[in-house]
Design a protein around this motif. Structure first.
Motif, mmCIF file in Angstrom:
data_model
loop_
_atom_site.group_PDB
_atom_site.id
_atom_site.type_symbol
_atom_site.label_atom_id
_atom_site.label_comp_id
_atom_site.label_asym_id
_atom_site.label_seq_id
_atom_site.Cartn_x
_atom_site.Cartn_y
_atom_site.Cartn_z
ATOM 1 N N LEU A 1 23.281 56.355 34.128
ATOM 2 C CA LEU A 1 23.253 56.796 35.528
ATOM 3 C C LEU A 1 24.598 57.355 35.991
ATOM 4 C CD1 LEU A 1 21.156 53.801 36.940
ATOM 5 C CD2 LEU A 1 20.335 56.090 36.325
ATOM 6 N N ARG A 2 25.600 57.287 35.119
ATOM 7 C CA ARG A 2 26.911 57.890 35.377
ATOM 8 C C ARG A 2 27.547 57.352 36.657
ATOM 9 N NH1 ARG A 2 27.123 63.004 32.579
ATOM 10 N NH2 ARG A 2 28.179 64.058 34.291
ATOM 11 N N ARG A 3 27.463 56.007 36.828
ATOM 12 C CA ARG A 3 28.086 55.376 37.989
ATOM 13 C C ARG A 3 28.288 53.897 37.681
ATOM 14 N NH1 ARG A 3 23.964 56.270 42.704
ATOM 15 N NH2 ARG A 3 25.486 55.019 43.831
ATOM 16 N N PRO A 4 29.155 53.219 38.439
ATOM 17 C CA PRO A 4 29.378 51.791 38.183
ATOM 18 C C PRO A 4 28.121 50.979 38.495
ATOM 19 C CG PRO A 4 31.148 52.705 39.531
ATOM 20 C CD PRO A 4 30.066 53.741 39.491
ATOM 21 N N ILE A 5 27.832 50.039 37.608
ATOM 22 C CA ILE A 5 26.676 49.160 37.771
ATOM 23 C C ILE A 5 27.169 47.717 37.754
ATOM 24 C CG2 ILE A 5 24.503 48.336 36.748
ATOM 25 C CD1 ILE A 5 24.236 51.169 37.735
ATOM 26 N N LYS A 6 26.705 46.950 38.717
ATOM 27 C CA LYS A 6 27.097 45.541 38.789
ATOM 28 C C LYS A 6 25.884 44.657 38.522
ATOM 29 C CE LYS A 6 29.637 42.282 41.738
ATOM 30 N NZ LYS A 6 30.447 42.161 42.962
ATOM 31 N N PHE A 7 26.093 43.664 37.662
ATOM 32 C CA PHE A 7 25.059 42.645 37.459
ATOM 33 C C PHE A 7 25.702 41.275 37.589
ATOM 34 C CE2 PHE A 7 23.055 39.610 34.454
ATOM 35 C CZ PHE A 7 21.899 39.383 35.189
ATOM 36 N N VAL A 8 25.192 40.490 38.494
ATOM 37 C CA VAL A 8 25.619 39.086 38.632
ATOM 38 C C VAL A 8 24.349 38.246 38.538
ATOM 39 C CG1 VAL A 8 26.738 37.364 40.080
ATOM 40 C CG2 VAL A 8 27.532 39.734 40.141
ATOM 41 N N ALA A 9 24.280 37.405 37.518
ATOM 42 C CA ALA A 9 23.090 36.570 37.353
ATOM 43 C C ALA A 9 22.966 35.628 38.545
ATOM 44 C CB ALA A 9 23.187 35.759 36.058
ATOM 45 N N ASP A 10 21.740 35.464 39.043
ATOM 46 C CA ASP A 10 21.578 34.391 40.023
ATOM 47 C C ASP A 10 21.309 33.099 39.262
ATOM 48 O OD1 ASP A 10 18.845 34.208 39.419
ATOM 49 O OD2 ASP A 10 18.229 35.398 41.149
ATOM 50 N N ARG A 11 21.207 31.991 39.970
ATOM 51 C CA ARG A 11 21.171 30.706 39.262
ATOM 52 C C ARG A 11 19.917 30.559 38.405
ATOM 53 N NH1 ARG A 11 24.965 28.207 37.043
ATOM 54 N NH2 ARG A 11 26.216 28.664 38.888
ATOM 55 N N ILE A 12 18.807 31.082 38.873
ATOM 56 C CA ILE A 12 17.588 30.972 38.054
ATOM 57 C C ILE A 12 17.761 31.812 36.779
ATOM 58 C CG2 ILE A 12 15.110 31.444 37.978
ATOM 59 C CD1 ILE A 12 15.133 30.962 41.045
ATOM 60 N N GLU A 13 18.308 33.012 36.945
ATOM 61 C CA GLU A 13 18.562 33.846 35.749
ATOM 62 C C GLU A 13 19.511 33.137 34.790
ATOM 63 O OE1 GLU A 13 19.734 37.436 38.051
ATOM 64 O OE2 GLU A 13 18.387 38.497 36.693
ATOM 65 N N SER A 14 20.500 32.433 35.341
ATOM 66 C CA SER A 14 21.422 31.696 34.472
ATOM 67 C C SER A 14 20.660 30.667 33.649
ATOM 68 C CB SER A 14 22.495 30.978 35.304
ATOM 69 O OG SER A 14 23.261 31.911 36.016
ATOM 70 N N PHE A 15 19.772 29.947 34.291
ATOM 71 C CA PHE A 15 19.054 28.901 33.567
ATOM 72 C C PHE A 15 18.126 29.456 32.486
ATOM 73 C CE2 PHE A 15 20.298 25.832 36.862
ATOM 74 C CZ PHE A 15 20.615 24.756 36.052
ATOM 75 N N VAL A 16 17.567 30.627 32.709
ATOM 76 C CA VAL A 16 16.617 31.139 31.705
ATOM 77 C C VAL A 16 17.242 32.134 30.723
ATOM 78 C CG1 VAL A 16 14.584 30.714 33.135
ATOM 79 C CG2 VAL A 16 15.692 32.964 33.227
ATOM 80 N N THR A 17 18.525 32.507 30.952
ATOM 81 C CA THR A 17 19.126 33.462 30.005
ATOM 82 C C THR A 17 20.502 33.064 29.468
ATOM 83 O OG1 THR A 17 20.115 34.810 31.759
ATOM 84 C CG2 THR A 17 17.904 35.444 31.013
ATOM 85 N N ASP A 18 21.300 32.278 30.200
ATOM 86 C CA ASP A 18 22.553 31.783 29.606
ATOM 87 C C ASP A 18 22.165 31.017 28.350
ATOM 88 O OD1 ASP A 18 23.737 32.628 31.940
ATOM 89 O OD2 ASP A 18 24.641 30.706 32.454
ATOM 90 N N ILE A 19 22.953 31.121 27.306
ATOM 91 C CA ILE A 19 22.546 30.420 26.093
ATOM 92 C C ILE A 19 22.328 28.930 26.373
ATOM 93 C CG2 ILE A 19 23.630 32.016 24.449
ATOM 94 C CD1 ILE A 19 25.430 28.938 24.525
ATOM 95 N N HIS A 20 21.281 28.408 25.792
ATOM 96 C CA HIS A 20 21.078 26.967 25.817
ATOM 97 C C HIS A 20 21.796 26.367 24.610
ATOM 98 C CE1 HIS A 20 17.201 27.080 28.499
ATOM 99 N NE2 HIS A 20 18.267 27.540 29.092
ATOM 100 N N ALA A 21 21.903 25.032 24.623
ATOM 101 C CA ALA A 21 22.693 24.385 23.578
ATOM 102 C C ALA A 21 21.949 23.186 23.027
ATOM 103 C CB ALA A 21 24.034 23.944 24.153
ATOM 104 N N ARG A 22 22.404 22.772 21.830
ATOM 105 C CA ARG A 22 21.912 21.556 21.152
ATOM 106 C C ARG A 22 20.440 21.724 20.762
ATOM 107 N NH1 ARG A 22 27.202 21.753 21.374
ATOM 108 N NH2 ARG A 22 28.161 20.747 23.160
ATOM 109 N N ASP A 23 19.531 20.892 21.282
ATOM 110 C CA ASP A 23 18.125 20.928 20.874
ATOM 111 C C ASP A 23 17.996 20.605 19.377
ATOM 112 O OD1 ASP A 23 15.417 21.097 21.040
ATOM 113 O OD2 ASP A 23 15.303 23.233 21.496
ATOM 114 N N HIS A 24 18.469 19.411 19.007
ATOM 115 C CA HIS A 24 18.391 18.982 17.616
ATOM 116 C C HIS A 24 17.540 17.720 17.498
ATOM 117 C CE1 HIS A 24 21.853 21.357 15.901
ATOM 118 N NE2 HIS A 24 22.075 21.480 17.196
ATOM 119 N N ARG A 25 16.858 17.627 16.386
ATOM 120 C CA ARG A 25 16.250 16.366 15.985
ATOM 121 C C ARG A 25 16.843 16.046 14.630
ATOM 122 N NH1 ARG A 25 11.957 16.531 11.964
ATOM 123 N NH2 ARG A 25 13.970 16.717 10.933
ATOM 124 N N VAL A 26 17.484 14.883 14.526
ATOM 125 C CA VAL A 26 18.156 14.541 13.277
ATOM 126 C C VAL A 26 17.608 13.215 12.752
ATOM 127 C CG1 VAL A 26 20.368 14.185 12.113
ATOM 128 C CG2 VAL A 26 20.256 15.668 14.132
#
Lengths: 162, 798
Positions: free
Chosen positions: B284-309
């Motif tokens: 689009l040849r212009r500055p684009i801003k993206f700031v995740a909202d909190r719901i987006e953070s929960f469903v897209t920020d990497i999750h961690a752990r989730d192990h069964r040992v």
């Protein structure tokens, strides 16, 4: 869709403000986007994290749970204004010296919340301090140093030797 | 080896008169954070800037039949609506694999899903508008026809033939598998008097950085350059990736990272929506801003752990450990995250289990499987909390079985402090560890005997308190062995460039970046000390790929050990350059001069000879007065990478003291201790705060934090009201102690400290809960987080 706009007047950090806002606009979005006061932060947008804490008519509020339109005639204070008046200089100094902040994103809200507790007088216990700031989320510090800093300022303001 | 109160003290380069090493000096420039004058990416506004919001898949797995954007395109403020197919012409997909993780596989991931969504929350269409609110309004008008597909959600059945394969071209849902056998585990188990076997479960959790992921991308067609303001931990890595996938040269991309509102490993990965924002700016040849909202953070920020040992330990009645065995299964979502891969954590679990102990009979299997859930990848203390909780959980269960004190069993099995260099059960090489000294320090710090007596006394009153320990080793200062050898362009080295300004102050440009840990302070301390100026004369510049030496950024606790050493060496090099000029001016041999407190002095006597401002004035403005042939070089660059050891392994031990309400199942944390050995302590206050913050993240994992999914792959608690995070009122005071074993790999001897707290806290809390409930005959709790209902179940009350 937002078709409703309102004209509002308020005092922000001692300056008169007259603006037109979307009726749906939150106070913190108004402060950040329209007035470009970026000291208050947007963390969770549903009232849990406290990063958006500002003062309205002397009381701390969640900037994400209050609409700008609700602030008609109000006296609004943000971290920028409270810093410039020197009201919390001792608290800011204590946070800096004790490294009671890391990324600093929660810090403006944390400071305003702490100041509310300290302004009520006396030297609160560590438990009371923890309880009072328990609506302000900090992911970095582990809170210990924040409690230390607030406790130290309470003691200093009340002439109590640690 | 240890720096203790020996007499006489060994004087080193760190003992210069004006050394800041080892001093708890405040961080420079943090008043901007306390005054609300920081600049986070979410604060950045540029001319012509537009905002993007994403339509995200409501289904965990779905075919995208069609996207109707007509109504959205006409909405007020909307500038463009862009689908994955359209954006794929601007940006190429990526595959998150590393060659040294043998057999790891993944599928191409697009900036915006093309044809198929693989988790609930994956972006399937972008709406760009004048404001974020208008972009979100536009998202509501995009009509998407989905065909829901079967979702793979349970790691236990992900490899069953009856389970659908998420990426058919890969053949199965196995991302990565590693099997490791050392010593003779069968013989070890046969020799044991007791074998304790259990299964540990580590729920999915996530980073919950206070500032969500944020990016502003600014493609300027006029100079053919992309400037990206990004809250990232690795600016040069992102520069490389943006260039590679947009078809640009690295020099056409500049990544600027100013203040970052929390990272913890969350902000060191490649996120599809951030790549999309950058591609949209070019489109689009212009500055684009993206700031995740909190719901987006929960469903897209990497999750961690989730192990069964599944794990077991062999133990003799005298307390000696005879063998270890683990079988780790972990689910990572539909893609291995680029470019670090989602295989590193399981690999790390195999590397670190049994780590601090002498018993080398070790059998391990780790399997990493795909799922239709959000992606899972490296978060603070990668793999450490899993390996530590498994190891330490087994050790304390074994101690209870044979009736031995939990500290005593550790004394009998921890690698002796004088046995180094040594190696752990997985073959990892330790330069030097101090597990026994750390344990002894902790024992004294917490008054263990007194606490046990108090516990016993309170039990008689029906108050159930527990003490739990966790010894650990911690991977820091990674060399190229971590990523570089696997083909990822992630710098293991870091550089520092220091320059004398015309008034005698120092500018230091460095590749590591500030995430709030205090990296800026540590770098300033190192430069000020090695060059010889007060700290307020040092200005540190970070987080700008146009203006800093190429470096790795800040992750895996590398900022102090690697960045600090580069800064230290650069300061020394500049001192030599400045003394050469000063010698020329003073007609003295440079080796007879020194710099102390910002002044050139006679070495030894400290007699003042000439100010740095005067040296700079002559060098910059009156070089004609210098002798012929003298060219002042008042700038110096030095790079550093660990070479002798692949990693600086640090070590420590934690203890948790807590009370369990046996009627409600609530856990009250009373006190927490951590003794850590991060080598040379550059700034004790910063180390303490790193450890404390890490402990609280580990406590969150142990007691509260859990990304809960249903069987169809829907995240059930994607907000901060339902996903519990540690707040001040639940957290205990945390005491930190130090043992100091410097690494000989560098002159400073500093190792990392950022993972330690998170590594040990979950295991020590788990052990403390089980210690509290042991007299009640409760089933040992091994399924994190330890919620009240799980505790009541263990007690047989529900």
């Amino acid at each position: 869709m937002s078709d409703l706009r309102c004209d509002i007047s308020m005092t922000v950090n001692g300056e008169a403000v007259h603006e037109t806002v979307d009726a749906r606009q939150t106070l913190v979005d108004f402060l950040r986007e329209q007035l470009v006061l970026t000291g208050s932060h947007v963390g969770c947008e549903h009232g849990v994290c406290g990063a958006c804490t500002v003062r309205v008519n002397g009381l701390i509020v969640r900037g994400c749970l209050m609409l700008a339109a609700q602030c008609e005639g109000a006296k609004v204070e943000t971290i920028e204004g409270v810093s410039d008046t020197g009201e919390i200089a001792d608290l800011q100094d204590a946070f800096e010296r004790r490294n009671a902040l890391q990324c600093g994103f929660c810090t403006p809200g944390m400071l305003l919340t702490a100041q509310e507790l300290l302004a009520s007088g006396g030297v609160p216990s560590r438990e009371k301090i923890r309880e009072h700031i328990s609506g302000n989320y900090c992911r970095c510090t582990g809170y210990h140093a924040i409690v230390d800093a607030i406790e130290a300022v309470a003691q200093a303001r009340n002439g109590v030797k640690p | 080896m240890k720096i203790v109160d020996d007499s006489p003290p060994i004087l080193t380069a760190l003992d210069r008169p004006n050394s800041y090493i080892g001093r708890a000096v405040p961080r420079p420039n943090i008043a901007r954070l306390t005054q609300g004058r920081a600049q986070y990416v979410s604060d950045v506004t540029l001319p012509r800037m537009a905002h993007v919001a994403f339509v995200r898949s409501p289904h965990a797995h779905a075919k995208i039949n069609s996207i109707d954007a007509a109504a959205a395109k006409k909405a007020p403020g909307v500038i463009a609506v862009v689908t994955g197919a359209e954006l794929s012409k601007m940006i190429t997909p990526w595959v998150g694999v590393l060659t040294h993780l043998k057999g790891i596989k993944s599928a191409p991931q697009h900036a915006i899903a093309v044809d198929r969504a693989c988790w609930a929350g994956e972006a399937v269409c972008a709406v760009v508008a004048r404001t974020r609110a208008e972009a979100e309004d536009g998202c509501e008008l995009v009509q998407i026809d989905y065909e829901e597909l079967a979702a793979v959600t349970d790691p236990e059945t992900a490899l069953d033939p009856a389970t659908p394969v998420i990426h058919p071209s890969l053949g199965d849902n196995l991302t990565f598998e590693r099997v490791h056998v050392a010593g003779d585990p069968d013989k070890g188990f046969a020799e044991a008097d007791e074998v304790i076997e259990t299964t540990f479960v580590f729920g999915r959790h996530t980073g919950v950085t206070n500032e969500p992921r944020s990016i502003v991308a600014d493609w300027n067609p006029g100079d053919q350059r992309m400037t990206v303001y990004q809250g990232t931990q690795a600016p040069h890595m992102m520069q490389n990736l943006f260039a590679k996938h947009l078809g640009l040269q690295e020099h056409q991309v500049r990544v600027i990272t100013k203040d970052v509102g929390g990272s913890f490993g969350i902000k060191v990965h490649t996120y599809a929506d951030e790549m999309a924002a950058v591609a949209l700016s070019k489109l689009l040849r212009r500055p684009i801003k993206f700031v995740a909202d909190r719901i987006e953070s929960f469903v897209t920020d990497i999750h961690a752990r989730d192990h069964r040992v599944k794990a077991r330990i062999g133990i003799k009645n005298d307390g000696s450990i005879t063998a270890w065995e683990i079988d780790d299964l972990t689910g990572i979502g539909p893609y291995s995250v680029y470019p670090r891969t989602s295989g590193i954590e399981a690999n790390q679990v195999v590397n670190l289990t049994g780590g601090p102990y002498t018993c080398g009979n070790y059998k391990a299997r780790a399997r990493v499987v795909f799922q239709n859930k959000n992606v899972m990848c490296q978060y603070r203390a990668v793999g450490h909390p899993i390996a530590t909780a498994v190891t330490e959980g087994l050790v304390e269960l074994a101690a209870a079985k044979i009736g031995m004190d939990p500290l005593e069993i550790r004394r009998r099995n921890l690698i002796p402090d004088d046995a180094h260099p040594s190696q752990g059960p997985s073959g990892i090489k330790y330069e030097a560890l101090s597990n026994h000294e750390a344990l002894a320090h902790l024992d004294a710090m917490m008054n263990y005997a007194g606490l046990r007596a108090e516990q016993e006394r309170l039990r008689k009153q029906g108050i159930y308190r527990g003490i739990g320990f966790a010894s650990f080793v911690e991977v820091t200062n990674p060399s190229a062995a971590f990523y570089g050898v696997g083909g990822a362009r992630i710098s293991a080295q870091d550089g520092a460039t220091v320059r004398l300004d015309s008034t005698g102050a120092i500018f230091c440009h460095i590749g590591v970046s500030e995430q709030g840990q205090g990296a800026e302070a540590v770098v300033a301390q190192c430069v000020a000390s090695s060059f010889g100026v007060p700290m307020d004369k040092v200005r540190v510049i970070m987080g700008d790929t146009d203006n800093t030496p190429y470096g790795g950024g800040t992750w895996a606790s590398r900022a102090a050990g690697i960045g600090g050493e580069a800064a230290w060496q650069a300061g020394k090099a500049l001192r030599q350059n400045v003394l050469a000029v000063a010698g020329s001016i003073l007609q003295a041999k440079p080796e007879t001069l020194d710099i102390s407190n910002g002044v050139v002095v006679d070495k030894g006597s400290n007699t003042e000879r000439i100010g740095l401002d005067e040296v700079a004035r002559i060098a910059y403005f009156r070089p004609d007065t210098l002798p012929a042939g003298v060219q002042a070089e008042l700038v110096a660059t030095r790079h550093y990478v660990p070479r002798q050891w692949a990693f600086s392994f640090t070590n420590g031990i934690q203890a948790s003291w807590l009370e369990v309400d046996t009627d409600s199942g609530f856990v009250t944390l009373l006190k927490h201790w951590c003794v850590e050995d991060c080598g040379t302590v550059i700034n004790p206050q910063l180390v303490d705060e790193q450890v404390r913050g890490g402990v609280v993240q580990g406590i969150g994992a142990a007691l509260f934090e859990h990304c809960q999914y249903d069987a169809r792959g829907q995240l059930l608690n994607g907000n901060m009201a339902d996903y519990l995070v540690p707040m001040a009122v639940e957290m205990p005071d945390i005491e930190v102690g130090h043992v100091v074993t410097p690494t000989a790999d560098s002159e400073l001897g500093a190792k990392g400290a950022g993972e330690a707290g998170t590594a040990g806290a979950p295991g020590s809390v788990m052990n403390a809960i089980n210690d509290a409930l042991r007299p009640l005959g409760a089933v040992p709790l091994t399924d994190m987080p330890f919620t009240p209902d799980k505790i009541l179940r263990a007690l047989g009350k529900v």
